[in-house]
Design an enzyme around this catalytic site. Structure first.
Site, PDB file in Angstrom:
ATOM      1  N   LYS A  22      21.800   2.395 -11.826  1.00 56.68           N
ATOM      2  CA  LYS A  22      20.818   2.862 -12.547  1.00 56.68           C
ATOM      3  C   LYS A  22      20.935   2.607 -13.981  1.00 56.68           C
ATOM      4  O   LYS A  22      20.300   1.756 -14.726  1.00 56.68           O
ATOM      5  CB  LYS A  22      20.797   4.405 -12.589  1.00 56.68           C
ATOM      6  CG  LYS A  22      19.827   4.962 -13.524  1.00 56.68           C
ATOM      7  CD  LYS A  22      19.525   6.438 -13.464  1.00 56.68           C
ATOM      8  CE  LYS A  22      20.868   7.477 -13.927  1.00 56.68           C
ATOM      9  NZ  LYS A  22      20.737   7.347 -15.483  1.00 56.68           N
ATOM     10  N   ASN A  23      22.400   2.902 -14.579  1.00 54.46           N
ATOM     11  CA  ASN A  23      22.765   2.790 -16.047  1.00 54.46           C
ATOM     12  C   ASN A  23      22.645   1.108 -16.211  1.00 54.46           C
ATOM     13  O   ASN A  23      21.968   0.993 -17.371  1.00 54.46           O
ATOM     14  CB  ASN A  23      23.839   3.329 -16.413  1.00 54.46           C
ATOM     15  CG  ASN A  23      23.716   4.794 -16.337  1.00 54.46           C
ATOM     16  OD1 ASN A  23      22.595   5.522 -16.259  1.00 54.46           O
ATOM     17  ND2 ASN A  23      24.762   5.748 -16.464  1.00 54.46           N
ATOM     18  N   CYS A 118      19.147  16.925 -25.029  1.00 52.75           N
ATOM     19  CA  CYS A 118      19.163  16.783 -23.605  1.00 52.75           C
ATOM     20  C   CYS A 118      20.026  18.077 -22.806  1.00 52.75           C
ATOM     21  O   CYS A 118      20.780  18.413 -23.734  1.00 52.75           O
ATOM     22  CB  CYS A 118      19.479  15.327 -23.238  1.00 52.75           C
ATOM     23  SG  CYS A 118      21.046  15.315 -22.401  1.00 52.75           S
ATOM     24  N   ARG A 123      23.438  14.988 -27.876  1.00 48.57           N
ATOM     25  CA  ARG A 123      23.581  13.360 -27.857  1.00 48.57           C
ATOM     26  C   ARG A 123      22.697  12.739 -29.024  1.00 48.57           C
ATOM     27  O   ARG A 123      21.649  12.221 -28.461  1.00 48.57           O
ATOM     28  CB  ARG A 123      22.995  13.072 -26.235  1.00 48.57           C
ATOM     29  CG  ARG A 123      23.796  13.725 -25.244  1.00 48.57           C
ATOM     30  CD  ARG A 123      23.139  13.462 -24.008  1.00 48.57           C
ATOM     31  NE  ARG A 123      23.516  11.910 -23.333  1.00 48.57           N
ATOM     32  CZ  ARG A 123      23.035  11.500 -22.084  1.00 48.57           C
ATOM     33  NH1 ARG A 123      22.584  12.242 -21.528  1.00 48.57           N
ATOM     34  NH2 ARG A 123      23.470  10.362 -21.799  1.00 48.57           N
ATOM     35  N   ASP A 308      30.380  10.978 -15.657  1.00 53.14           N
ATOM     36  CA  ASP A 308      29.389  11.359 -14.583  1.00 53.14           C
ATOM     37  C   ASP A 308      29.838  11.354 -13.158  1.00 53.14           C
ATOM     38  O   ASP A 308      28.828  11.699 -12.427  1.00 53.14           O
ATOM     39  CB  ASP A 308      28.448   9.900 -14.503  1.00 53.14           C
ATOM     40  CG  ASP A 308      27.543   9.534 -15.807  1.00 53.14           C
ATOM     41  OD1 ASP A 308      27.432  10.598 -16.634  1.00 53.14           O
ATOM     42  OD2 ASP A 308      26.934   8.584 -15.994  1.00 53.14           O
ATOM     43  N   ARG A 400      15.868  11.434 -10.418  1.00 57.80           N
ATOM     44  CA  ARG A 400      16.171  10.507 -11.265  1.00 57.80           C
ATOM     45  C   ARG A 400      17.318   9.206 -11.041  1.00 57.80           C
ATOM     46  O   ARG A 400      17.258   8.132 -11.692  1.00 57.80           O
ATOM     47  CB  ARG A 400      16.626  10.929 -12.706  1.00 57.80           C
ATOM     48  CG  ARG A 400      15.525  12.030 -13.083  1.00 57.80           C
ATOM     49  CD  ARG A 400      15.793  12.557 -14.433  1.00 57.80           C
ATOM     50  NE  ARG A 400      16.508  11.738 -15.329  1.00 57.80           N
ATOM     51  CZ  ARG A 400      17.322  11.786 -16.126  1.00 57.80           C
ATOM     52  NH1 ARG A 400      17.680  13.023 -16.563  1.00 57.80           N
ATOM     53  NH2 ARG A 400      17.681  10.689 -16.960  1.00 57.80           N
TER      54      ARG A 400
HETATM   55  C1  UD1 Z   1      25.541   6.415 -20.872  1.00 58.18           C
HETATM   56  C2  UD1 Z   1      25.190   6.780 -19.581  1.00 58.18           C
HETATM   57  C3  UD1 Z   1      25.376   8.226 -19.087  1.00 58.18           C
HETATM   58  C4  UD1 Z   1      26.810   8.375 -19.204  1.00 58.18           C
HETATM   59  C5  UD1 Z   1      27.319   8.141 -20.662  1.00 58.18           C
HETATM   60  C6  UD1 Z   1      28.697   8.074 -20.766  1.00 58.18           C
HETATM   61  C7  UD1 Z   1      23.114   5.452 -19.454  1.00 58.18           C
HETATM   62  C8  UD1 Z   1      21.675   5.269 -19.562  1.00 58.18           C
HETATM   63  N1  UD1 Z   1      23.513   6.790 -19.625  1.00 58.18           N
HETATM   64  O1  UD1 Z   1      24.807   7.625 -21.834  1.00 58.18           O
HETATM   65  O2  UD1 Z   1      25.015   8.340 -17.838  1.00 58.18           O
HETATM   66  O3  UD1 Z   1      27.228   9.659 -19.090  1.00 58.18           O
HETATM   67  O4  UD1 Z   1      26.908   6.880 -20.737  1.00 58.18           O
HETATM   68  O5  UD1 Z   1      29.498   7.437 -20.084  1.00 58.18           O
HETATM   69  O6  UD1 Z   1      23.867   4.464 -19.614  1.00 58.18           O
HETATM   70  N2  UD1 Z   1      27.008   9.602 -29.375  1.00 58.18           N
HETATM   71  C9  UD1 Z   1      27.013   9.858 -30.763  1.00 58.18           C
HETATM   72  N3  UD1 Z   1      26.062   8.960 -31.295  1.00 58.18           N
HETATM   73  C10 UD1 Z   1      25.341   7.986 -30.932  1.00 58.18           C
HETATM   74  C11 UD1 Z   1      25.498   7.637 -29.440  1.00 58.18           C
HETATM   75  C12 UD1 Z   1      26.301   8.769 -28.755  1.00 58.18           C
HETATM   76  O7  UD1 Z   1      27.630  10.920 -31.262  1.00 58.18           O
HETATM   77  O8  UD1 Z   1      24.482   7.393 -31.385  1.00 58.18           O
HETATM   78  C13 UD1 Z   1      28.010  10.449 -28.698  1.00 58.18           C
HETATM   79  C14 UD1 Z   1      27.414  11.374 -27.434  1.00 58.18           C
HETATM   80  O9  UD1 Z   1      26.882  12.371 -27.955  1.00 58.18           O
HETATM   81  C15 UD1 Z   1      28.589  11.303 -26.534  1.00 58.18           C
HETATM   82  C16 UD1 Z   1      29.478  10.106 -26.714  1.00 58.18           C
HETATM   83  O10 UD1 Z   1      28.852   9.604 -27.810  1.00 58.18           O
HETATM   84  O11 UD1 Z   1      29.219  12.473 -26.941  1.00 58.18           O
HETATM   85  C17 UD1 Z   1      29.318   9.198 -25.672  1.00 58.18           C
HETATM   86  O12 UD1 Z   1      27.786   8.897 -25.472  1.00 58.18           O
HETATM   87  P1  UD1 Z   1      27.254   7.433 -25.056  1.00 58.18           P
HETATM   88  O13 UD1 Z   1      28.311   6.604 -24.503  1.00 58.18           O
HETATM   89  O14 UD1 Z   1      26.262   6.838 -26.081  1.00 58.18           O
HETATM   90  O15 UD1 Z   1      26.459   7.992 -23.916  1.00 58.18           O
HETATM   91  P2  UD1 Z   1      24.836   7.232 -23.304  1.00 58.18           P
HETATM   92  O16 UD1 Z   1      24.963   5.806 -23.635  1.00 58.18           O
HETATM   93  O17 UD1 Z   1      23.667   8.227 -23.806  1.00 58.18           O
END
Ligand code: UD1
Length: 423
Positions: A22-23, A118, A123, A308, A400
């Site tokens: 999915k991701n 979320c 996030r 995850d 999902r």
């Molecule tokens: C992706 C995955 C999700 C998984 C996560 C961590 C997808 C669609 N989803 O989510 O299933 O749980 O990686 O492996 O691929 N953060 C910030 N600022 C930002 C972006 C992130 O502070 O702009 C923080 C987040 O709040 C979190 C951490 O960074 O604490 C990691 O998040 P991130 O790796 O970005 O997760 P996603 O890409 O949203």
């Protein structure tokens, strides 16, 4: 709203096919915005998140043909005729922000709604935005939307992520493929989904080095072309189903499973006493008689233990012999499955980002509620090993990210059914 009813206590045996990730798919689909030529994705999973991404891309003018019962998608963005990713779609799925980098890189402008909060924490998307700014994007936040412009195109630069972010790495990597000159991304995410994206972009003509390491270098090109790309298997679905026989006993082969995608998780599972064997066709997982051993788990970016799989691992550790400590270091507020597992008789105490799980002999079936995607499947796993009946409500979360859960598990002998309630 559908519910899933699990009658626990059945030993599992058989095989479960693992779908495309999915991701990975949620970042590969927006990559179509980088080229006028068609992008064909095979091994795509049949999930509601994928449908949401299709709706978003279609709203931007992308033509999508879904073939082979949803397992092949042909995406064509010959012309992008709408540059606004609307709040009504974006709010349903955070990964929608991934259209920003590609659309900006190709068109020089894009307007994308902020995804909002979320269930598993705040996030933010600040890293996506700061990374694009480092490539020369001009951004303005207005009325809940990011208004992005790069009138003379993006320009390569160096960006060091202060924390590892999978999504921000993907967004900026895609944008950098069409930027002028060289982009260096430091402290980049190393997840297999990043490697898969880089593979697809390379097939489209991008010049990328270092995907899968913490430094990715991109040499920008003028244009990308179409390609055909098979989506990597879903390592989270794989890990989830590896836990099924670990909880119930028995032996299951996960078809398409690869140990190299799931090292830290597999190591922990082995420490609990579960056997894992790589075969020519997948991974064979079996549980010897007796209780599993307690282990401590700390979630971390890849190659660490994936956040995850934390909820699902907790479901196993609820019946381990001893006390396990799980530390969630990626997301705050990601223990919402704990109160539900406690309703099933688990011994769990949560303090901030740490959960202490004191194993009990057996969980007992109970009515429980799914609160997010991974939490919902952890309750199904717990129900498989519990005595009596577990009813998991609000399973739309499950849909999902997991296709045909009931079918896959019942084919291995689980007693599990979906109940659809009208109204
Ligand atoms: C992706 C995955 C999700 C998984 C996560 C961590 C997808 C669609 N989803 O989510 O299933 O749980 O990686 O492996 O691929 N953060 C910030 N600022 C930002 C972006 C992130 O502070 O702009 C923080 C987040 O709040 C979190 C951490 O960074 O604490 C990691 O998040 P991130 O790796 O970005 O997760 P996603 O890409 O949203």
């Amino acid at each position: 709203m559908d519910s899933i009813i699990v009658t626990g206590g059945k030993t599992l045996s058989g095989s479960i096919p693992i779908a495309g990730a999915k991701n990975a798919c949620l970042t590969l689909m927006p990559a179509t915005l980088l080229t006028e030529e068609p992008l064909t994705l095979t091994n795509t999973p049949r999930l509601s998140d994928i449908r949401t991404m299709s709706v978003l891309l279609a709203s931007l003018g992308v033509g999508i043909t879904s073939l082979e019962d949803g397992q092949k998608q042909i995406l064509s963005s010959r012309k992008i005729d709408n540059h606004v990713a609307d709040y009504e779609i974006v709010r349903q799925m955070r990964a929608s922000i991934l259209v920003l980098g590609p659309m900006l890189a190709r068109e020089g402008h894009a307007v994308v709604s902020l995804p909002g909060g979320c269930a598993i924490g705040a996030r933010p998307v600040d890293l996506h935005l700061r990374g694009l700014e480092s490539l020369g994007a001009e951004l303005e936040l207005r009325d809940g939307y990011v208004h992005a412009r790069a009138p003379r195109g993006l320009v390569g630069g160096t960006f060091e992520f202060p924390v590892v972010s999978v999504g921000a790495t993907e967004n900026i990597l895609m944008a950098a493929t069409l930027a002028k000159g060289t982009t260096v991304l430091k402290n980049a995410a190393r997840e297999p989904e990043i490697v898969d994206l880089a593979r697809c972009l390379t097939a489209m003509g991008a010049q990328i080095d270092g995907a899968g390491t913490d430094t990715i270098t991109v040499q920008g090109v003028d244009r990308l072309r179409g390609a055909t790309h098979p989506v990597v298997i879903d390592r989270i679905e794989l890990g989830t189903y590896m836990l099924a026989p670990a909880i119930t006993g028995g032996e299951v082969e996960l078809l398409g499973g690869r140990l190299d995608l799931i090292g830290a998780f597999a190591t922990k599972l082995c420490e609990t006493g579960i056997s894992i064997e790589q075969t020519a066709t997948g991974l064979r997982v079996s549980r010897p008689n007796g209780r599993v051993a307690a282990v401590d788990v700390v979630t971390a970016p890849h190659p660490g233990f994936p956040t995850d799989l934390q909820a699902q691992m907790m479901a196993l550790l609820c019946t381990a012999d001893g006390t396990s400590v799980l530390e969630e270091r990626i997301f705050e507020n990601r223990f919402m499955h704990a109160p539900e597992l406690i309703r099933m008789g688990a011994g769990i105490e949560v303090h901030g980002g740490t959960a202490t799980v004191t194993g009990v002999e057996k969980l007992r079936g109970a009515p429980v509620m799914a609160t997010d995607l991974r939490a919902s499947v952890s309750l199904i796993l717990a129900g498989l090993g519990a005595t009596g009946e577990t009813t998991v409500s609000r399973v739309y979360h499950l849909d999902r990210g997991y296709e045909r859960v009931e079918e896959k598990l019942s084919a291995c002998g689980a007693e599990i059914e979906r109940v659809t309630e009208d109204g």
